[in-house]
Design an enzyme around this catalytic site. Structure first.
Site, mmCIF file in Angstrom:
data_model
loop_
_atom_site.group_PDB
_atom_site.id
_atom_site.type_symbol
_atom_site.label_atom_id
_atom_site.label_comp_id
_atom_site.label_asym_id
_atom_site.label_seq_id
_atom_site.Cartn_x
_atom_site.Cartn_y
_atom_site.Cartn_z
ATOM 1 N N CYS A 1 0.840 -1.189 0.000
ATOM 2 C CA CYS A 1 0.000 0.000 0.000
ATOM 3 C C CYS A 1 0.882 1.249 0.000
ATOM 4 O O CYS A 1 1.778 1.369 0.831
ATOM 5 C CB CYS A 1 -0.888 -0.002 1.243
ATOM 6 S SG CYS A 1 -1.844 1.504 1.441
ATOM 7 N N CYS B 1 -8.726 -5.652 -9.279
ATOM 8 C CA CYS B 1 -8.353 -4.655 -10.275
ATOM 9 C C CYS B 1 -7.889 -3.411 -9.502
ATOM 10 O O CYS B 1 -8.702 -2.696 -8.924
ATOM 11 C CB CYS B 1 -9.582 -4.375 -11.127
ATOM 12 S SG CYS B 1 -9.296 -3.255 -12.481
ATOM 13 N N CYS C 1 -7.450 -0.893 1.577
ATOM 14 C CA CYS C 1 -6.390 -1.379 2.447
ATOM 15 C C CYS C 1 -6.959 -1.515 3.855
ATOM 16 O O CYS C 1 -7.513 -0.566 4.404
ATOM 17 C CB CYS C 1 -5.225 -0.398 2.443
ATOM 18 S SG CYS C 1 -3.970 -0.792 3.682
HETATM 19 ZN ZN LIG Z 1 -2.712 1.137 3.507
#
Ligand SMILES: [Zn+2]
Length: 164
Positions: free
Chosen positions: A78, A150, A127
């Protein structure tokens, strides 16, 4: 303006102390701990495109992201908080124009949420650690899971696995 020597002289350098504390806190965070930042903090941390996607749920134009054709071995993290999200082994060429994966690295690395924006019903992928928008998941994937994550390139950072 030196404070008079004595009882109050110890805590004069507030701003520096604070910065250091925050950094130490980041380093010691485990993957399971949530990352919570203010909007101003996210704006300062992320570049404009990453902010628009991660914090504003925007979608990068197809075939423009830096990881669409990335085939190297490694881990996708992330860009907001550094959490490990996807492994290169689950990446496949979906021809959609966005990096596509069959599975997250671990199931609870991501959170799924129903998204009814733009007149569609889709499943948003976030996330789990920082709540950043990553992309969407569809059920037309080629793997055993049948899923196609995606994901916007700009929401990710890539750590290439070193050879050997
Ligand atoms: Zn994150």
């Amino acid at each position: 303006m030196e404070p008079p020597g004595g009882v109050t002289s110890g805590r004069a350098r507030g701003p520096y102390d604070q910065g250091l504390d925050e950094r130490q806190q980041m380093d010691s965070e485990q993957n399971t701990e949530k990352v919570v930042r203010s909007d101003a903090e996210w704006r300062a941390q992320l570049d404009r495109d990453a902010y628009a996607v991660l914090r504003g749920a925007a979608t990068e134009p197809p075939f423009t992201g830096e990881y669409v054709d990335q085939k190297a071995d490694g881990t996708y993290r992330c860009r907001g908080c550094g959490a490990e999200l996807f492994a290169s082994g689950t990446k496949f060429d979906s021809r959609s124009g966005w990096p596509s994966f069959t599975d997250p690295m671990v199931a609870d690395a991501v959170e799924l949420k129903t998204d009814t924006s733009h007149g569609m019903v889709r499943t948003e992928v976030l996330c789990a650690r920082c709540g950043g928008h990553l992309g969407h998941v569809f059920d037309d994937g080629p793997g055993a899971s049948g899923q196609r994550y995606c994901i916007n390139s700009v929401a990710l950072d890539f750590d290439e696995r070193s050879a050997g």
